[in-house]
Design an enzyme around this catalytic site. Structure first.
Site, mmCIF file in Angstrom:
data_model
loop_
_atom_site.group_PDB
_atom_site.id
_atom_site.type_symbol
_atom_site.label_atom_id
_atom_site.label_comp_id
_atom_site.label_asym_id
_atom_site.label_seq_id
_atom_site.Cartn_x
_atom_site.Cartn_y
_atom_site.Cartn_z
ATOM 1 N N CYS A 1 0.820 -1.227 0.000
ATOM 2 C CA CYS A 1 0.000 0.000 0.000
ATOM 3 C C CYS A 1 0.848 1.269 0.000
ATOM 4 O O CYS A 1 0.370 2.334 -0.367
ATOM 5 C CB CYS A 1 -0.929 0.026 1.212
ATOM 6 S SG CYS A 1 -2.198 -1.208 1.111
HETATM 7 N N1 CO8 Z 1 -19.808 -9.739 8.355
HETATM 8 C C1 CO8 Z 1 -20.294 -9.843 9.628
HETATM 9 N N2 CO8 Z 1 -19.490 -10.021 10.701
HETATM 10 C C2 CO8 Z 1 -18.165 -10.121 10.496
HETATM 11 C C3 CO8 Z 1 -17.603 -10.032 9.192
HETATM 12 C C4 CO8 Z 1 -18.484 -9.843 8.107
HETATM 13 N N3 CO8 Z 1 -18.046 -9.745 6.854
HETATM 14 N N4 CO8 Z 1 -16.265 -10.156 9.300
HETATM 15 C C5 CO8 Z 1 -15.972 -10.309 10.602
HETATM 16 N N5 CO8 Z 1 -17.125 -10.307 11.333
HETATM 17 C C6 CO8 Z 1 -17.279 -10.476 12.783
HETATM 18 C C7 CO8 Z 1 -16.154 -11.295 13.375
HETATM 19 O O1 CO8 Z 1 -16.443 -12.673 13.316
HETATM 20 C C8 CO8 Z 1 -16.117 -10.792 14.802
HETATM 21 O O2 CO8 Z 1 -17.146 -11.433 15.542
HETATM 22 P P1 CO8 Z 1 -16.925 -11.799 17.103
HETATM 23 O O3 CO8 Z 1 -16.697 -10.483 17.788
HETATM 24 O O4 CO8 Z 1 -18.207 -12.475 17.462
HETATM 25 O O5 CO8 Z 1 -15.706 -12.667 17.132
HETATM 26 C C9 CO8 Z 1 -16.507 -9.311 14.679
HETATM 27 O O6 CO8 Z 1 -17.183 -9.192 13.412
HETATM 28 C C10 CO8 Z 1 -15.312 -8.383 14.696
HETATM 29 O O7 CO8 Z 1 -14.324 -8.864 13.763
HETATM 30 P P2 CO8 Z 1 -12.928 -8.168 13.572
HETATM 31 O O8 CO8 Z 1 -12.261 -8.040 14.899
HETATM 32 O O9 CO8 Z 1 -12.184 -8.873 12.466
HETATM 33 O O10 CO8 Z 1 -13.422 -6.731 13.018
HETATM 34 P P3 CO8 Z 1 -12.715 -5.352 13.085
HETATM 35 O O11 CO8 Z 1 -13.547 -4.425 13.853
HETATM 36 O O12 CO8 Z 1 -11.279 -5.444 13.437
HETATM 37 O O13 CO8 Z 1 -12.807 -4.880 11.545
HETATM 38 C C11 CO8 Z 1 -11.386 -4.723 9.607
HETATM 39 C C12 CO8 Z 1 -12.205 -5.658 10.524
HETATM 40 C C13 CO8 Z 1 -12.367 -3.807 8.912
HETATM 41 C C14 CO8 Z 1 -10.677 -5.600 8.603
HETATM 42 C C15 CO8 Z 1 -10.388 -3.891 10.439
HETATM 43 O O14 CO8 Z 1 -9.696 -4.722 11.330
HETATM 44 C C16 CO8 Z 1 -9.379 -3.157 9.598
HETATM 45 O O15 CO8 Z 1 -9.700 -2.440 8.672
HETATM 46 N N6 CO8 Z 1 -8.090 -3.259 9.974
HETATM 47 C C17 CO8 Z 1 -7.009 -2.563 9.291
HETATM 48 C C18 CO8 Z 1 -6.717 -3.272 8.039
HETATM 49 C C19 CO8 Z 1 -5.706 -2.579 7.194
HETATM 50 O O16 CO8 Z 1 -5.523 -1.403 7.180
HETATM 51 N N7 CO8 Z 1 -5.032 -3.370 6.411
HETATM 52 C C20 CO8 Z 1 -4.130 -2.888 5.468
HETATM 53 C C21 CO8 Z 1 -4.079 -3.923 4.429
HETATM 54 S S1 CO8 Z 1 -3.831 -3.348 2.881
HETATM 55 C C22 CO8 Z 1 -2.180 -3.456 2.379
HETATM 56 O O17 CO8 Z 1 -1.252 -3.332 3.076
HETATM 57 C C23 CO8 Z 1 -1.978 -3.727 0.943
HETATM 58 C C24 CO8 Z 1 -1.838 -5.149 0.688
HETATM 59 C C25 CO8 Z 1 -1.708 -5.369 -0.755
HETATM 60 C C26 CO8 Z 1 -2.990 -5.313 -1.531
HETATM 61 C C27 CO8 Z 1 -3.469 -6.658 -1.836
HETATM 62 C C28 CO8 Z 1 -4.666 -6.675 -2.745
HETATM 63 C C29 CO8 Z 1 -5.528 -7.896 -2.549
#
Ligand code: CO8
Length: 373
Positions: A156
């Protein structure tokens, strides 16, 4: 040493967009099918049932409402769940080259430059189409640019790392102007069957003209005041796809050959690193955080951006101070912060300071301090 400006930016946006509702409907259809087909194994405890996704969760957790994609039908087909982008012959331009050329033409136009004014092309992105020849050389030929080109991948953060590399070439007199292009088809390496991440990415391409200040003539100029980069190794965002996969048959087609992340850990670890890097970078340049009129931040997660700017400013930022494009583009990897910069720059008055910042896998973080000319 020459002074350097960014004199033009460009953006290519794919024609089709997928809403959270459409994406979730496709995912849930697949999940129901998976559970029905594997009912006995799930019953015996040998397989885990697929849990349904939710559009409301996606918007609340990430701020994403929709994403632009290169192939909508293939992604939404529950039997497929990946884009269908047919192979092209070696005599045709690659799809990433086409995106790059579209964004580059707009950047050149805004910079008031032609191919003859550019001496180098850097393609800086997360997902390159092939091992070689370099995409940058293909883009160079498609645009009719003399000089040299090369690819670089810092996930990224590729855009800011590319901008610093371009600045170095221009400062040293190795190039009058460098075109930095960030083509991203993130959906090509996204696991649309992974509930935790199927909603995260979209596709787009950005381009930036970095050139010698004394040669720049455009109305869209920003002085590059300073750049600062940081990397620190982490496995929390990882993709094991690579050229050695064929030498280990057991791993082919496994989920780790696509994007995988520990989203919570990334959130927790990266936000303080970004705020600290930008804060230190501004201090080194004797700039108060309160003097910065705009933060064009990497567009991965809305709460992440709110937290970073809150740490810096000591208060909530307005949308004018930290513009958002991830609601309609989702995370477009290296293109994200540049889309924000391209879309929200023309209203700034002469002399206004802004920070372009990217962060992502590596971990890799970049900060570019800009001043409107
Ligand atoms: N629908 C419903 N519920 C869900 C879903 C869903 N789709 N997904 C997860 N849940 C549930 C989980 O099971 C969990 O339930 P429980 O509490 O009962 O266990 C609850 O929701 C909370 O889950 P999370 O803790 O996973 O949720 P978060 O609040 O942490 O949100 C995010 C998830 C949105 C992914 C968040 O953690 C986030 O955005 N983090 C930062 C990510 C980031 O910035 N990453 C950068 C990556 S990009 C990069 O570097 C480039 C890579 C190269 C590109 C590649 C291209 C493919």
């Amino acid at each position: 040493m020459h002074n350097v400006v960014i004199s033009g930016t460009g953006l290519y946006t794919p024609a089709n967009s997928i809403s959270n509702e459409e994406l979730v409907q496709s995912y849930n259809t697949w999940a129901q099918q998976f559970n029905a087909e594997n009912a006995e194994a799930i019953e015996r405890g040998e397989l885990q049932a697929a849990t349904e996704s939710s559009a409301a969760f996606i918007e609340k957790a990430s701020g994403i409402k929709s994403r632009f994609v290169m192939d909508k039908a293939g992604i939404l087909d529950p039997q497929r769940m990946k884009p269908r982008l047919p192979e092209r012959s070696n005599d045709e331009p690659s799809i990433l080259c086409e995106m790059a050329v579209a964004a580059a033409k707009q950047a050149l136009e805004r910079a008031g430059k032609t191919a003859a004014d550019i001496d180098a092309v850097i393609v800086a992105c997360s997902n390159l189409p092939r091992a070689y020849p370099a995409l940058a050389v293909e883009v160079q030929q498609a645009l009719g640019i003399q000089g040299f080109g090369f690819d670089m991948n810092v996930a990224c953060s590729s855009a800011t790392f590319g901008i610093q590399t371009a600045c170095n070439s221009v400062q040293l007199g190795q190039a009058r102007a460098v075109l930095v292009v960030d083509p991203e088809i993130c959906t090509g390496h996204l696991n649309f069957r992974d509930r935790d991440s199927h909603f995260i990415f979209g596709d787009a391409c950005t381009a930036v003209v970095v050139e010698r200040a004394d040669l720049a003539t455009s109305k869209h100029q920003f002085d590059v005041v300073s750049t600062k980069l940081l990397t620190q190794f982490s496995n929390n965002i990882r993709n094991n796809f690579g050229f050695l996969n064929r030498a280990a048959e057991e791993g082919i087609g496994q989920p780790d050959k696509l994007f995988v992340q520990e989203g919570r850990k990334v959130f927790r670890e990266v936000c303080p690193m970004v705020a600290e890097l930008i804060g230190a970078h501004l201090a080194e340049n004797d700039i108060q955080v309160s003097d910065v009129k705009r933060f064009w931040l990497h567009q991965a997660n809305l709460s992440m951006n709110h937290l970073i700017v809150r740490k810096l400013l000591g208060r909530e930022a307005s949308v004018q101070e930290a513009p958002v494009i991830l609601d309609t583009y989702a995370n477009t990897s290296s293109a994200g912060s540049v889309i924000a910069f391209h879309t929200y720059q023309d209203d700034l008055p002469k002399g206004a300071l802004g920070v372009l910042s990217s962060f992502g896998a590596g971990y890799s973080i970049g900060s570019v301090i800009l001043r409107k000319r």
